[in-house]
Design an enzyme around this catalytic site. Sequence first.
Site, PDB file in Angstrom:
ATOM      1  N   LYS A 188       8.319  -6.304   2.537  1.00 32.87           N
ATOM      2  CA  LYS A 188       9.440  -5.500   2.985  1.00 32.87           C
ATOM      3  C   LYS A 188       9.240  -4.142   3.478  1.00 32.87           C
ATOM      4  O   LYS A 188       8.812  -3.385   2.769  1.00 32.87           O
ATOM      5  CB  LYS A 188      10.381  -5.480   1.805  1.00 32.87           C
ATOM      6  CG  LYS A 188      12.156  -5.359   2.020  1.00 32.87           C
ATOM      7  CD  LYS A 188      12.551  -4.126   2.878  1.00 32.87           C
ATOM      8  CE  LYS A 188      12.386  -2.688   2.220  1.00 32.87           C
ATOM      9  NZ  LYS A 188      12.691  -1.696   3.058  1.00 32.87           N
ATOM     10  N   GLY A 241       5.641   4.664  -2.188  1.00 28.87           N
ATOM     11  CA  GLY A 241       6.713   5.370  -1.790  1.00 28.87           C
ATOM     12  C   GLY A 241       6.968   6.448  -2.800  1.00 28.87           C
ATOM     13  O   GLY A 241       6.159   7.043  -3.605  1.00 28.87           O
ATOM     14  N   SER A 242       8.404   6.920  -2.987  1.00 30.10           N
ATOM     15  CA  SER A 242       8.734   8.135  -3.807  1.00 30.10           C
ATOM     16  C   SER A 242       8.759   7.467  -5.291  1.00 30.10           C
ATOM     17  O   SER A 242       8.768   6.337  -5.583  1.00 30.10           O
ATOM     18  CB  SER A 242      10.001   8.395  -3.218  1.00 30.10           C
ATOM     19  OG  SER A 242      10.946   7.420  -3.530  1.00 30.10           O
ATOM     20  N   GLY A 246       9.770   4.180  -7.413  1.00 34.80           N
ATOM     21  CA  GLY A 246       8.686   3.613  -8.351  1.00 34.80           C
ATOM     22  C   GLY A 246       9.256   3.313  -9.778  1.00 34.80           C
ATOM     23  O   GLY A 246       8.948   2.474 -10.326  1.00 34.80           O
ATOM     24  N   GLU A 264       2.062   3.519  -5.922  1.00 31.15           N
ATOM     25  CA  GLU A 264       1.269   4.795  -5.294  1.00 31.15           C
ATOM     26  C   GLU A 264       2.484   5.599  -4.781  1.00 31.15           C
ATOM     27  O   GLU A 264       3.222   5.231  -3.923  1.00 31.15           O
ATOM     28  CB  GLU A 264       0.570   4.191  -3.846  1.00 31.15           C
ATOM     29  CG  GLU A 264      -0.386   3.292  -4.251  1.00 31.15           C
ATOM     30  CD  GLU A 264      -1.537   3.718  -4.659  1.00 31.15           C
ATOM     31  OE1 GLU A 264      -1.939   4.811  -4.846  1.00 31.15           O
ATOM     32  OE2 GLU A 264      -2.507   2.831  -5.192  1.00 31.15           O
ATOM     33  N   CYS A 299       1.144  11.566   2.214  1.00 28.92           N
ATOM     34  CA  CYS A 299       1.280  11.605   0.701  1.00 28.92           C
ATOM     35  C   CYS A 299       0.266  12.591   0.259  1.00 28.92           C
ATOM     36  O   CYS A 299       0.535  13.149  -0.754  1.00 28.92           O
ATOM     37  CB  CYS A 299       0.915  10.158   0.078  1.00 28.92           C
ATOM     38  SG  CYS A 299      -0.430   9.472   0.582  1.00 28.92           S
ATOM     39  N   GLU A 398       7.701  17.820  -4.297  1.00 29.41           N
ATOM     40  CA  GLU A 398       7.104  17.378  -2.980  1.00 29.41           C
ATOM     41  C   GLU A 398       8.352  17.259  -2.057  1.00 29.41           C
ATOM     42  O   GLU A 398       9.327  17.141  -1.962  1.00 29.41           O
ATOM     43  CB  GLU A 398       6.870  15.795  -3.037  1.00 29.41           C
ATOM     44  CG  GLU A 398       6.280  15.197  -1.891  1.00 29.41           C
ATOM     45  CD  GLU A 398       5.972  13.693  -1.890  1.00 29.41           C
ATOM     46  OE1 GLU A 398       6.960  12.990  -2.415  1.00 29.41           O
ATOM     47  OE2 GLU A 398       4.884  13.148  -1.509  1.00 29.41           O
TER      48      GLU A 398
END
Length: 494
Positions: A188, A241-242, A246, A264, A299, A398
């Site tokens: 996806k 992703g964020s 997650g 991750e 990242c 972040e």
Amino acid sequence: MLQSEIDALRATGVSPQQHLIAGVAVESAGGARLDVISPIDGKRLTTIADGDAGDIDRAVQVARRVYDGGAWSRAAPAERKRVLLRFADLVERHALELAVLGVRDNGTEIGMAYKAEPLSAVATIRYYAEAIDKVYGEIAPTGRDVLGLIHREPLGVVGVIVPWNFPLMIGAWKIAPALAAGNSVVVKPPEAASLTLLRLAVLAREAGLPDGVLNVVTGSGATAGEALALHMDVDVLAFTGSGPVGRRLLEYSARSNLKRVYLELGGKSPNVVFSDVPDIKQAAKVSANGIFRNSGQVCVAGSRLLVQSGVYDEFMSELLAVTGKLRIGDPLDLAFDIGAVNSEAQLRKNLAVVRRAEEEGGERLCGGGRLHEESGGYYMAPTIFAGVDSKMKLWREEVFGPVLAVTRFENEEDAVRLANASDYGLAAAVWTGSLRTAHRMVRAINAGVVHVNAYGGTDVTVPLGGFKQSGFGRDKSLHALDEYTDRKTAWIAL
Ligand code: NAD
């Protein structure tokens, strides 16, 4: 890479895209579509299919059927290697085309995108292709009346969900080991950068990957992504992703079939400059690049800068000088160093961070605003805030944009305390002429990678992944194969 080649590629139209399921381009069952807006000029580039739970189910069923059929999952490792090497060659042959397509979709400067996206994917696919017929099972050291064999087997259907900053590179980190190990895959892609992953799957097919082994369903995270993560027949979910997404994926796993989830996530990585830094100019240049490349949408970006007092003034003046020289603009024009922010929403978020940092008492040394508004694209000036303390949001949260938080420190103990004052632990760097300081800092900083007298260097041979709330998956290196294989014991009485 010539400007004329880039210009020719950017002049081509991009046709409306469909999912790739069982090797066939198919429309969403519901017929819905999403606009693809180019961050270069804010204009519509094309449309993609907006997949729903039915499309995901279709792709997972195909992936399962093909897995059970064994054409790929039970092929000899040397055969999978042969196909994957052909796949890598094809991606390499189409590297510039893929790079330009990706930049039109996500805005990364072409020089970086070319290396970090297709060429990195090529290296990754080759690495796992070459590795897979060199990985052995084990014989356990049992007593003599038993033979204990430990087989390594693929897991089944792997779901892959990746972000828009480097979809090909990050996608390949997951797709390549999963395929090499014999799994089927459903990807996806990020809705803000789906085009290159669709093209990648077409090239895999051309290379001889059996239909249905690699499927791509585009669409939003909330619909297609959620459906993939909740699916009862997906064995593994590999995610980058964020943090908030997650966390949801872990819940979805608990609510569905307890699929393995590898995360991750984000980072707020400290870049620590000691007074004995060997080459201030070089350190300043690399540090600027370490935060501002791809408009900070990296990242592992070195978004917190810690400078020892003895060198603070000199280092900051170098940093401001190199930052001032960065040319921001059209990411497909080789005259510029840094391209566009991925979307209008991301640009707005970055500008809000700047306002909030000012309210928190940060001292803005440069940048802070939008650039080239007349182009319709989303460009932002590299921004540096000094006087940021560890309680401020700019220190803790972040940004995922070109905004650097700077503070000074007095001694090593101070540096370690400040570097670790974060919920994240993805990456870090230390600049020092002392081997002993370097080694002590590598041990003391809680992060998945600590660079020494460098920032951001990497290749496929070393693992990448986070400590603390930066996640717990590990992409790259032979260790990643553990995420896409299971160990099965055969206990044979002799
Ligand atoms: P995001 O979490 O919003 O989206 C990532 C992917 O998840 C997208 O494909 C999205 O469609 C999908 N998604 C969103 N909601 C979902 C849901 N409810 N269920 C399933 N899937 C869903 O992140 P982003 O904005 O695309 O990327 C930026 C983030 O990614 C940053 O936090 C960045 O640090 C992180 N990142 C981490 C690494 C790493 O290696 N650790 C690398 C790159 C980016």
